[in-house]
Design an enzyme around this catalytic site. Structure first.
Site, PDB file in Angstrom:
ATOM      1  N   CYS A  58       0.823  -1.210   0.000  1.00 28.29           N
ATOM      2  CA  CYS A  58       0.000   0.000   0.000  1.00 28.29           C
ATOM      3  C   CYS A  58       0.861   1.265   0.000  1.00 28.29           C
ATOM      4  O   CYS A  58       1.996   1.270   0.479  1.00 28.29           O
ATOM      5  CB  CYS A  58      -0.901   0.014   1.220  1.00 28.29           C
ATOM      6  SG  CYS A  58      -2.107  -1.330   1.262  1.00 28.29           S
ATOM      7  N   GLU A  60       0.561   3.813   1.863  1.00 27.08           N
ATOM      8  CA  GLU A  60       0.901   4.237   3.219  1.00 27.08           C
ATOM      9  C   GLU A  60       2.158   3.517   3.706  1.00 27.08           C
ATOM     10  O   GLU A  60       3.022   4.134   4.332  1.00 27.08           O
ATOM     11  CB  GLU A  60      -0.259   3.943   4.186  1.00 27.08           C
ATOM     12  CG  GLU A  60      -1.498   4.760   3.905  1.00 27.08           C
ATOM     13  CD  GLU A  60      -2.512   4.051   3.017  1.00 27.08           C
ATOM     14  OE1 GLU A  60      -3.703   4.341   3.146  1.00 27.08           O
ATOM     15  OE2 GLU A  60      -2.113   3.201   2.185  1.00 27.08           O
ATOM     16  N   CYS A  93      -6.434   0.825   4.708  1.00 27.26           N
ATOM     17  CA  CYS A  93      -6.951  -0.532   4.884  1.00 27.26           C
ATOM     18  C   CYS A  93      -6.595  -1.031   6.285  1.00 27.26           C
ATOM     19  O   CYS A  93      -5.873  -0.365   7.033  1.00 27.26           O
ATOM     20  CB  CYS A  93      -6.382  -1.466   3.818  1.00 27.26           C
ATOM     21  SG  CYS A  93      -4.632  -1.871   4.047  1.00 27.26           S
ATOM     22  N   CYS A  96      -2.820  -1.279   6.974  1.00 25.24           N
ATOM     23  CA  CYS A  96      -2.206   0.040   7.161  1.00 25.24           C
ATOM     24  C   CYS A  96      -2.604   0.642   8.500  1.00 25.24           C
ATOM     25  O   CYS A  96      -1.793   1.289   9.164  1.00 25.24           O
ATOM     26  CB  CYS A  96      -2.588   0.968   6.019  1.00 25.24           C
ATOM     27  SG  CYS A  96      -1.798   0.523   4.452  1.00 25.24           S
TER      28      CYS A  96
END
Length: 136
Positions: A58, A60, A93, A96
């Site tokens: 991801c 992040e 998500c 994360c």
């Protein structure tokens, strides 16, 4: 859950994340579909995009890794974006959320509230019943 109003730095952070996504979007391949920007307490800003694939990562995670690799440890605010999402902002998500809790539980995360308004909340408030290491 404490909610924080957005300020000019937050708007700049959203624009930074949108810019990094626009500069790296892979039309037709879609390996880079989310942009992210993180503001450190010292004013430094780091940006990144997701890396998709069989086990992708991801935006992040990528952005946090860039900041940590640069020596940062004190974080203020983070945002993930996609140009077609409500207010261009997407929530982190579950993975994360867990990572943010473990690295910086008090970082403020820009999200849309239940009415579609942009707000900031602390990472610790995004993941109820969070996993924490057991200390014996």
């Amino acid at each position: 859950m404490e909610r924080f109003e957005l300020n000019d730095s937050d708007k700049m952070l959203i624009e930074t994340a949108l810019t990094v996504l626009k500069e790296n979007f892979d039309d037709g391949v879609y390996n880079h579909t989310v942009g992210c920007a993180i503001l450190c307490k010292n004013g430094a800003v780091y940006k990144g995009v997701n890396c998709d694939g069989i086990h992708g990562s991801c935006a992040e995670y990528i952005t946090m890794g860039i900041a940590v690799s640069a020596g940062e440890r004190d974080f203020d605010t983070i945002v993930a974006v996609h140009e077609k999402h409500l207010n261009n902002v997407i929530p982190p998500c579950g993975n994360c959320r867990q990572m943010l809790f473990e690295y910086c539980p008090d970082i403020k995360v820009i999200v849309n509230d239940e009415n579609g308004n942009l707000i900031k909340v602390k990472a610790r408030d995004l993941l109820p019943f969070v996993w924490q290491p057991v200390i014996c």
